[in-house]
Structure formats: C-alpha cells, structure tokens
Design a protein around this motif. Structure first.
Motif, PDB file in Angstrom:
ATOM      1  N   ASP A  12       0.834  -1.203   0.000  1.00  0.00           N
ATOM      2  CA  ASP A  12       0.000   0.000   0.000  1.00  0.00           C
ATOM      3  C   ASP A  12       0.871   1.256   0.000  1.00  0.00           C
ATOM      4  O   ASP A  12       0.603   2.217  -0.719  1.00  0.00           O
ATOM      5  CB  ASP A  12      -0.951   0.013   1.200  1.00  0.00           C
ATOM      6  CG  ASP A  12      -2.039  -1.046   1.108  1.00  0.00           C
ATOM      7  OD1 ASP A  12      -2.135  -1.746   0.072  1.00  0.00           O
ATOM      8  OD2 ASP A  12      -2.802  -1.192   2.089  1.00  0.00           O
ATOM      9  N   TYR A  13       1.909   1.249   0.807  1.00  0.00           N
ATOM     10  CA  TYR A  13       2.868   2.361   0.876  1.00  0.00           C
ATOM     11  C   TYR A  13       3.540   2.554  -0.482  1.00  0.00           C
ATOM     12  O   TYR A  13       3.645   3.675  -0.989  1.00  0.00           O
ATOM     13  CB  TYR A  13       3.896   2.063   1.968  1.00  0.00           C
ATOM     14  CG  TYR A  13       5.038   3.030   2.069  1.00  0.00           C
ATOM     15  CD1 TYR A  13       4.866   4.276   2.674  1.00  0.00           C
ATOM     16  CD2 TYR A  13       6.297   2.702   1.588  1.00  0.00           C
ATOM     17  CE1 TYR A  13       5.929   5.160   2.793  1.00  0.00           C
ATOM     18  CE2 TYR A  13       7.361   3.579   1.695  1.00  0.00           C
ATOM     19  CZ  TYR A  13       7.173   4.809   2.306  1.00  0.00           C
ATOM     20  OH  TYR A  13       8.222   5.685   2.413  1.00  0.00           O
ATOM     21  N   GLU A  16       1.093   3.952  -3.119  1.00  0.00           N
ATOM     22  CA  GLU A  16       0.866   5.384  -2.904  1.00  0.00           C
ATOM     23  C   GLU A  16       2.068   6.194  -3.390  1.00  0.00           C
ATOM     24  O   GLU A  16       1.907   7.243  -4.022  1.00  0.00           O
ATOM     25  CB  GLU A  16       0.605   5.657  -1.420  1.00  0.00           C
ATOM     26  CG  GLU A  16       0.303   7.109  -1.134  1.00  0.00           C
ATOM     27  CD  GLU A  16      -0.005   7.382   0.330  1.00  0.00           C
ATOM     28  OE1 GLU A  16       0.238   8.518   0.762  1.00  0.00           O
ATOM     29  OE2 GLU A  16      -0.484   6.474   1.022  1.00  0.00           O
ATOM     30  N   ASP A  19       1.942   6.210  -7.146  1.00  0.00           N
ATOM     31  CA  ASP A  19       0.867   7.090  -7.613  1.00  0.00           C
ATOM     32  C   ASP A  19       1.284   8.555  -7.566  1.00  0.00           C
ATOM     33  O   ASP A  19       0.805   9.366  -8.357  1.00  0.00           O
ATOM     34  CB  ASP A  19      -0.405   6.898  -6.782  1.00  0.00           C
ATOM     35  CG  ASP A  19      -1.192   5.658  -7.176  1.00  0.00           C
ATOM     36  OD1 ASP A  19      -0.974   5.127  -8.286  1.00  0.00           O
ATOM     37  OD2 ASP A  19      -2.029   5.212  -6.373  1.00  0.00           O
ATOM     38  N   ARG A  20       2.167   8.887  -6.660  1.00  0.00           N
ATOM     39  CA  ARG A  20       2.654  10.267  -6.531  1.00  0.00           C
ATOM     40  C   ARG A  20       3.860  10.549  -7.428  1.00  0.00           C
ATOM     41  O   ARG A  20       4.451  11.626  -7.346  1.00  0.00           O
ATOM     42  CB  ARG A  20       3.009  10.559  -5.079  1.00  0.00           C
ATOM     43  CG  ARG A  20       1.804  10.559  -4.180  1.00  0.00           C
ATOM     44  CD  ARG A  20       2.191  10.787  -2.754  1.00  0.00           C
ATOM     45  NE  ARG A  20       1.008  10.696  -1.911  1.00  0.00           N
ATOM     46  CZ  ARG A  20       0.881  11.361  -0.784  1.00  0.00           C
ATOM     47  NH1 ARG A  20       1.829  12.146  -0.356  1.00  0.00           N
ATOM     48  NH2 ARG A  20      -0.213  11.229  -0.078  1.00  0.00           N
ATOM     49  N   TYR A  82      -1.080  -4.784  -5.256  1.00  0.00           N
ATOM     50  CA  TYR A  82      -0.607  -3.605  -5.978  1.00  0.00           C
ATOM     51  C   TYR A  82      -1.565  -3.261  -7.121  1.00  0.00           C
ATOM     52  O   TYR A  82      -1.928  -2.104  -7.310  1.00  0.00           O
ATOM     53  CB  TYR A  82       0.802  -3.884  -6.503  1.00  0.00           C
ATOM     54  CG  TYR A  82       1.486  -2.720  -7.167  1.00  0.00           C
ATOM     55  CD1 TYR A  82       2.099  -1.720  -6.404  1.00  0.00           C
ATOM     56  CD2 TYR A  82       1.562  -2.625  -8.552  1.00  0.00           C
ATOM     57  CE1 TYR A  82       2.755  -0.659  -7.015  1.00  0.00           C
ATOM     58  CE2 TYR A  82       2.213  -1.571  -9.164  1.00  0.00           C
ATOM     59  CZ  TYR A  82       2.807  -0.595  -8.385  1.00  0.00           C
ATOM     60  OH  TYR A  82       3.457   0.454  -8.985  1.00  0.00           O
ATOM     61  N   LYS A  85      -4.714  -1.710  -5.641  1.00  0.00           N
ATOM     62  CA  LYS A  85      -4.506  -0.353  -5.136  1.00  0.00           C
ATOM     63  C   LYS A  85      -4.331   0.661  -6.264  1.00  0.00           C
ATOM     64  O   LYS A  85      -4.752   1.803  -6.132  1.00  0.00           O
ATOM     65  CB  LYS A  85      -3.281  -0.292  -4.208  1.00  0.00           C
ATOM     66  CG  LYS A  85      -3.439  -1.041  -2.910  1.00  0.00           C
ATOM     67  CD  LYS A  85      -4.575  -0.536  -2.067  1.00  0.00           C
ATOM     68  CE  LYS A  85      -4.250   0.750  -1.385  1.00  0.00           C
ATOM     69  NZ  LYS A  85      -5.309   1.214  -0.474  1.00  0.00           N
ATOM     70  N   ARG A  86      -3.720   0.246  -7.379  1.00  0.00           N
ATOM     71  CA  ARG A  86      -3.449   1.186  -8.468  1.00  0.00           C
ATOM     72  C   ARG A  86      -4.418   1.052  -9.633  1.00  0.00           C
ATOM     73  O   ARG A  86      -4.304   1.775 -10.616  1.00  0.00           O
ATOM     74  CB  ARG A  86      -2.015   0.999  -8.972  1.00  0.00           C
ATOM     75  CG  ARG A  86      -0.990   1.370  -7.895  1.00  0.00           C
ATOM     76  CD  ARG A  86       0.364   1.699  -8.432  1.00  0.00           C
ATOM     77  NE  ARG A  86       0.338   2.903  -9.241  1.00  0.00           N
ATOM     78  CZ  ARG A  86       1.196   3.150 -10.220  1.00  0.00           C
ATOM     79  NH1 ARG A  86       2.146   2.282 -10.500  1.00  0.00           N
ATOM     80  NH2 ARG A  86       1.120   4.267 -10.912  1.00  0.00           N
TER      81      ARG A  86
END
Length: 124
Positions: A12-13, A16, A19-20, A82, A85-86
């Motif tokens: 998750d980390y 994120e 994604d940034r 992954y 989450k994405r």
C-alpha cells in the motif's frame, strides 16, 4: 499471516508512492526501514539519491516491488494487492512480477557461476 499483513502495508505504501510519481530505483528490504507502534507501521526509505520522480507505469512499478521478496507466493500476493490499489490489470501484474523474480534468480545463478571461474571477477 503476520508476514502477509506486513507486506500488505508495504505494498500500500509502495502503491501510494508510485501514484505520486516517486520511484526508488534500488527498492529493497535493505533500503526500507520501519517501526511499529500502536498507530501502525511507519516507513523510512534510505539511499534516497536513487529516487526518480516520474510517472510510474505498471512494469517499472512491479519491477521495483519484485525486489522486496524472493518468495513466489508472497510476490503473487503483492502483485495482486498492488494491482488493486493502483487499478491495474491483475493478471499482467502477476505475470510481470514472476518474470522479474525469474530474471533475478537467473542473473544471480549466473553471477555465482562466473565467480567460480578464474579471472571472471571483472565481470561480476
């Protein structure tokens, strides 16, 4: 079960971060420090001069993530998490992470063989 929960938090980390637009080019357990308290896990990355700030696609993200474990089942779980989450293709993420695992295993096996050859130290 504890390993899976820990890996879920790491994935998750990582998702994120990707994604940034942040990609650590030497993402491995040795460069990921963590602590845990009552509020959960806290992470810190080292070797930050290896960061690239760019759009992180499926393959570059999965390749980075594949360096966190050598366990096929754990990496499959990581790829699925992954992808979720994405918002990526699950099958493609799993195939890619297993490809990168196999590639790394092949490379390491070749490197071990080369080290046994006299004079081959210049190639490893």
């Amino acid at each position: 079960r504890g390993d899976r929960k820990f890996m879920r938090v790491i994935v998750d980390y990582t998702a994120e971060m990707h994604d940034r637009g942040m990609l650590h080019r030497d993402y491995s357990g040795g460069n990921l420090l963590f602590s845990k308290d009552d509020s959960g896990y806290h992470f810190m990355l080292v070797d930050i001069n290896r960061f690239a700030f760019k759009k992180v696609g499926l393959l570059s993200g999965i390749k980075s993530l594949s360096r966190l474990s050598g366990d096929k089942r754990m990496l499959t779980y990581c790829a699925l998490r992954y992808a979720k989450k994405r918002g990526l293709n699950r099958k493609l993420c799993v195939k890619a992470i297993l490809f990168y695992l196999c590639s790394r295993e092949t490379y390491m096996a070749l490197k071990r063989k080369l080290k046994k050859i006299p004079g081959a130290r210049y190639f490893t």
